[in-house]
Design an enzyme around this catalytic site. Sequence first.
Site, PDB file in Angstrom:
ATOM      1  N   ARG A 143      39.079  23.017  37.132  1.00 31.39           N
ATOM      2  CA  ARG A 143      40.006  22.969  35.987  1.00 31.39           C
ATOM      3  C   ARG A 143      41.372  22.492  36.428  1.00 31.39           C
ATOM      4  O   ARG A 143      41.850  22.852  37.507  1.00 31.39           O
ATOM      5  CB  ARG A 143      40.178  24.371  35.381  1.00 31.39           C
TER       6      ARG A 143
ATOM      7  N   SER B  20      39.258  29.549  45.463  1.00 30.94           N
ATOM      8  CA  SER B  20      38.543  30.832  45.563  1.00 30.94           C
ATOM      9  C   SER B  20      37.489  30.841  46.664  1.00 30.94           C
ATOM     10  O   SER B  20      36.311  31.129  46.433  1.00 30.94           O
ATOM     11  CB  SER B  20      37.913  31.183  44.209  1.00 30.94           C
TER      12      SER B  20
ATOM     13  N   ASP C 201      41.998  34.102  43.535  1.00 32.91           N
ATOM     14  CA  ASP C 201      41.870  34.505  42.122  1.00 32.91           C
ATOM     15  C   ASP C 201      42.204  35.984  41.899  1.00 32.91           C
ATOM     16  O   ASP C 201      42.663  36.370  40.825  1.00 32.91           O
ATOM     17  CB  ASP C 201      40.473  34.183  41.571  1.00 32.91           C
TER      18      ASP C 201
END
Length: 900
Positions: A522, A586, A640
């Site tokens: 993203r 992550s 995250d």
Amino acid sequence: QVDRYLYQLRLSDDVLLDVTARFQAEMVKGLGRDTNPTAAVKMLPSFVRSLPDGSEKGEFLAVDLGGSQFRAHQVKVFDDGKQSSQLESKFYPTPQEVTQGSGAELFDYVADCLSDFMEAKNLKHKKLPLGFTFSFPCKQTKLEEGVLLAWTKHFRVRGVQDTDVVSSLRRALQKHQASFDIDVDVLALVNDTVGTMMTCGYDDQRCEVGLIIGTGTNACYMEEMRHISLVEGDEGRMCINTEWGAFGDDGALDDLRTEFDRELDLGSLNPGKQLFEKMISSLYLGELVRLILLKMTKEGLLFNGKVSAALLTKGKIEMKHVSAMEKYKEGLSNTKEILTELNLFPSEEDCVAVQHVCTIVSFRSANLCAAALAAILTRLRENKKLLRMRTTVGIDGGLYKTHPKYAKRLHKVVRRLVPTCDVRFLLSESGSGRGAAVVTAVARRLAAQRRRLDAALAPFLLPPGTLREVRDKMRAELELGLKREMQAQATVKMLPTYVCGTPDGTEKGKFLALDLGGTNFRVLLVKIKSGRRRSVQMYNKIFAIPLEIMQGTGEELFDHIVQCIADFLEYMGIRGARLPLGFTFSFPCRQASIDKGTLVGWTKGFKATDCEGEDVVDMLREAIRRRNEFDLDIVAVVNDTVGTMMTCGYEDPNCEIGLIAGTGTNVCYMEDMKNIEIVEGNEGKMCINTEWGAFGDNGCIDYIRTKYDREVDEGSLNPGKQRYEKMTSGMYLGEIVRQILIDLTKQGLLFRGHISESLRKKGIFETKFLSQIESDRLALLQVRRILQQLGLDSTCEDSIIVKEVCGAVSTRAARLCGAGLAAVVEKKRENRGVERLQITVGVDGTLYKLHPHFSRILRETVKELAPQCDVTFMLSEDGSGKGAALITAVAKRLHNVGQK
């Protein structure tokens, strides 16, 4: 003439459907805790929770008390694949001095008869389980306990009503145990209707309704536990003994009762009671015929108006007479012979009329019985949410067996009233004897299964003492990871993130965020406003990462990422702007500063070459330079978990802990700099990414790991690593459940002992199925459908066990996660030096968000293990996107303050 006279006894299908609806309403009333006390149809729970599954075996005794004779039975049940059984019986009279005497005399007599039977069969040396068929209304609170509500039939024994009849039988047997050397274990109290259903259920596993239609009448069926508010628990099913003979005792059938029904009731032993039974059972139909014939004779319609003594004598016309007179194949000869014996001397017209009266009376009985049965069948179908249902009704009773037309009439009307049910009627053989033994056999099977299931799941039940040990071990590992000289050996790595502050509300500006952590990537534009109109606006676009890029070279991966960023900047019209950027990456990284992160190792299917041991921020900067189209200010590389804490910290300044409980699990928290030996400086705080999934990799929690955990670990991509994560995170819980289900199936406790191909497939049992199966709103039928989607053909009992296994695994996960979190909040309390700590934990992850019980159990465990901490849990909103932007904003603010 007779038709006109008896038009009230003829019931149309519309009337019968109305009776069906009335009985359905009575059933609902009887099942409700608040409405049951005033319900006419008592809907008594029988505590029979399972039908035979064919695996029952053994030798059993059964005694049957309720008719004109007492019966003792020896039943052998064979597990030979043919579901065969062998029954041997002996009948004993029930003298009036026993049926009208004291309770002690009655049960002593039963024990005497049983002792005699066991001696005759050479069984005295054996300890055998016993099923007790007691055909009177009882309120049961257990399978082996029942309080007599009222005597019926010809029994009037003193001192037994409102007492537990099983206790009375046990006392009588104990007296005999010493003197007669008999050893019997009473396992089940059974009603003859339930016995009928279980006997037929042994031969046909579709049988879930029992019907008695003889001297008395009753029906039972398997009801969903969630609808039985009289009994605790909502899992599975239980057989309900409707005691439908009392239907109408509250006036519900008054409009259908004729003057003859009222006269018959007034002359009975129990006026106003058992009104439905008096309209349909064979004990009363002969008397009903007599009352009709008497009135017709008085009005000159029969026997030339001559009323004989037989017509005036109650009970003179019996059901056997009615059945015989309805044998149309024999013409009028039977009718003429019977009426002549009663000194009625009929003409041919009289014989035709009497035969017609008998037909109308018995036809009404079959019609009413069918209407009530239709209500039960409809309820079963609706419980199962089926458009069409196949089922079997086990049936017993003299009226059904001996009347020439009754069975056919009943079948025909039932099929007409419930066309959506394909019903098979199965005649019971010795329902009250063999049925009691089958109930006992099922009870013994379930008890044995329960013991084995409890043994399999016992290691998942972590007592408070064990959880406190886990909390203390986690605390010790946290401390170890912060020490410079111990850091290399520590399993909980306690990685510094160089995030040194949480949001204070003054953050503002436009920021870019990248989120790489799976097969999708993203890019986000985040606009943060400060002041009174404080807000965060986000715009994002998702890009796929093809497998060949995930497993290609590092250069190809980062070039693809930069291509996606370029597309997004073009899409948003901000290509020329040099915006600060936060990069959520992550994967395990060792950070040397907030904008430097060295990849320790790939996970989640990524295998891009030339990346491990490299700084991912440098690799991103080089890819941007290679493209040479735009420049970005990469401020922070973010985990995250930290993003989750920061997102919640923006809403609540008291949030200093971030927790991920999803596919994986991790925790971060704000630690005092003076405690972090691996970073220079003692002032202020820094967020520590614990990477607690590796807790236990040194063997410190091996004593709570089960054989199933070891199997899952050995079959994983990283054996011996992330042991705590493998016990608590969504990625592994479904696989633990699968391993348990395989073991239980091997033991014959599930899926009829057959391990399907589906169950052999690793990863088939995804954690989302745990969440669905454990949902309180989900009926067992829906659980069965989920299992069927997985290729697992389950019974109702299988579904209960699967749900229990899922519950044990997810509860342990939540409690272990809670024990770890309790260690962190206790550390925070001691850091602050306060008696009582108030703190907020920001949480994200599908397990916490979507599982029906995980979050509650986690919160309860933290409260239990950290009683001096008041912990608020706050759900994070996009920690990896919004959180990355907020970290970047905080880093910018702190950088600016430092410059000033």
